[in-house]
Design an enzyme around this catalytic site. Sequence first.
Site, PDB file in Angstrom:
ATOM      1  CG  ASN A   1      40.352  32.782  43.002  1.00  9.33           C
ATOM      2  OD1 ASN A   1      40.931  32.463  41.962  1.00  9.33           O
ATOM      3  ND2 ASN A   1      40.862  33.810  43.876  1.00  9.33           N
TER       4      ASN A   1
ATOM      5  CB  THR B   1      36.671  33.716  39.418  1.00  9.92           C
ATOM      6  OG1 THR B   1      37.787  33.276  40.049  1.00  9.92           O
ATOM      7  CG2 THR B   1      35.331  33.802  40.204  1.00  9.92           C
TER       8      THR B   1
ATOM      9  CB  ALA C   1      40.804  40.924  40.168  1.00 18.48           C
ATOM     10  CG  ASN C   2      36.960  43.101  42.135  1.00 17.40           C
ATOM     11  OD1 ASN C   2      36.855  42.848  42.998  1.00 17.40           O
ATOM     12  ND2 ASN C   2      37.815  44.094  41.473  1.00 17.40           N
TER      13      ASN C   2
ATOM     14  CG  ASP D   1      40.596  35.352  54.316  1.00 12.82           C
ATOM     15  OD1 ASP D   1      39.484  34.843  54.799  1.00 12.82           O
ATOM     16  OD2 ASP D   1      41.629  35.396  55.019  1.00 12.82           O
ATOM     17  N   GLY D   2      40.272  36.847  49.833  1.00 12.86           N
ATOM     18  CA  GLY D   2      39.963  37.876  48.756  1.00 12.86           C
ATOM     19  C   GLY D   2      38.570  37.243  48.155  1.00 12.86           C
TER      20      GLY D   2
ATOM     21  NE  ARG E   1      52.208  39.713  48.017  1.00 16.57           N
ATOM     22  CZ  ARG E   1      51.380  38.895  47.751  1.00 16.57           C
ATOM     23  NH1 ARG E   1      52.001  37.689  47.207  1.00 16.57           N
ATOM     24  NH2 ARG E   1      50.119  39.081  47.622  1.00 16.57           N
TER      25      ARG E   1
END
Length: 473
Positions: free
Chosen positions: A64, A96, A99-100, A124-125, A237
């Site tokens: 990623n 990648t 996302a996904n 972790d994602g 954030r």
Amino acid sequence: MDNQYPRCILSSQLFHKYGGVHVTLYNDILTWKDVWTITNNRSYGIGSKPQPADRPKSLLVYVNPFGGKRQGKCIYDQKVAPLFSRACISTDVIVTERANHARDHLKSEANLDKYDGVVCVGGDGTFSEILHGLVTRTQMDHGVDPNQPTANLVPCSLRIGIIPAGSTDCTCFATVGTNDAVTSALHIIIGDSQPMDVCSVYHGDTFLRYSVTLLGYGFYGDILSDSEQKRWLGPARYNLSGVKTFLTHNYYEGTVSFVPAEDDMGSPRDKEPCRSGCCVCQRKASLKASQSDVPGEKETCDTDNWTEICGKFIAINVATMSCASPQSWKGLSPSAHLADGTADLILVRECSRLDFFKHLLRHTNKEDQFDHSFVEVHRVRKFRFQPSHQETVSLEDMKPDSSPICSEATRCHCHDCACSHWTCDGEILPHVDIQASVQCQLITLFARGIEETHGPGEHLGWLPEAGPHQSAG
């Protein structure tokens, strides 16, 4: 001249038994030849459990490039790939693009028969994507319907490796003891194996997500929900939303039900953290191996004794592991086990803001964070939650394959009805009314668990850096 890796710390996390001597090596400059000599000798039985057959020969790697500080590709190319090459491990690398991406590729496109393991380079994602893709693919191949909450899921045969390159890397830290890419790579090369439980989460008969770290409602759900509106701030954030959520000090009414774990599974307050070679997890593995359950066959629920608790809660947390991190070395539940088929249910009832602050502060020191009159913790096998107010979700939010982020209308409605959101390993679930069950040792990591502590608060996997060429025994 061999390539050199600066400031690499080789602790007894990896090389802790040579002739019965405990050794921790700190080197300013360590050559790849040195690393390979040590790992090659260790993997062939010098004071080690792994045998040559346990070492992977072919890996599918997902990188990623966007997670954390966007260093994933650089970390893999400069630190990990040279080690895999020296270890004669062939790799197919996929960077990648969305996302996904990794999840979808694993579910339908990847030819898994040619690999000995799957590696994710990210946070972790990214690991969650690999988890969902691999578990879903395994159930599809064995004809198991994941939408059946009482189904026995089939454990994944391929091990998963985690090269930390995210913001917190909680899963890696809680299973290895450090967030060092080279340490994780060496665990993969050696062929270490660490079984791990997975919590499957449902809304009625609809599967929502898998969780390996934290299911959180109330405080942590509110933090994540608020932070989604501030993505432009980056990782900062979370701190901003955390302060805002703490000052808001909301509580939520509902009913928590759970099936307690067996008495021999210990207690969340027994001061016995899960470590490498954990006897509790090994005993569960032996019991699991002796059972002859047919994969996919429904469990008998008649013997489940459900306990019900109603009240007003600031936070409801379900921790499948300790959730330790560099910021909180004990984690949310210090004695949670990685592979015992249970999770720790932590209920924080309505209390003053000062008392809640004291509870949060104990996550960062040596005091017992459960030693408050408004906090209770239970070791459970199954869990469900029913809010006091009816929830409303859009049809789009109900799609299990979509990113489970509540719509603006849903979010406002939830607040009007005094409902929070569930965060599941960093993703917001589209439903508040959920049930979950722990799937014992559903996956296996290239890891060995955290080594026994060297001293108070010091895991051998993350000892402070020492001077050049210093060793500790």
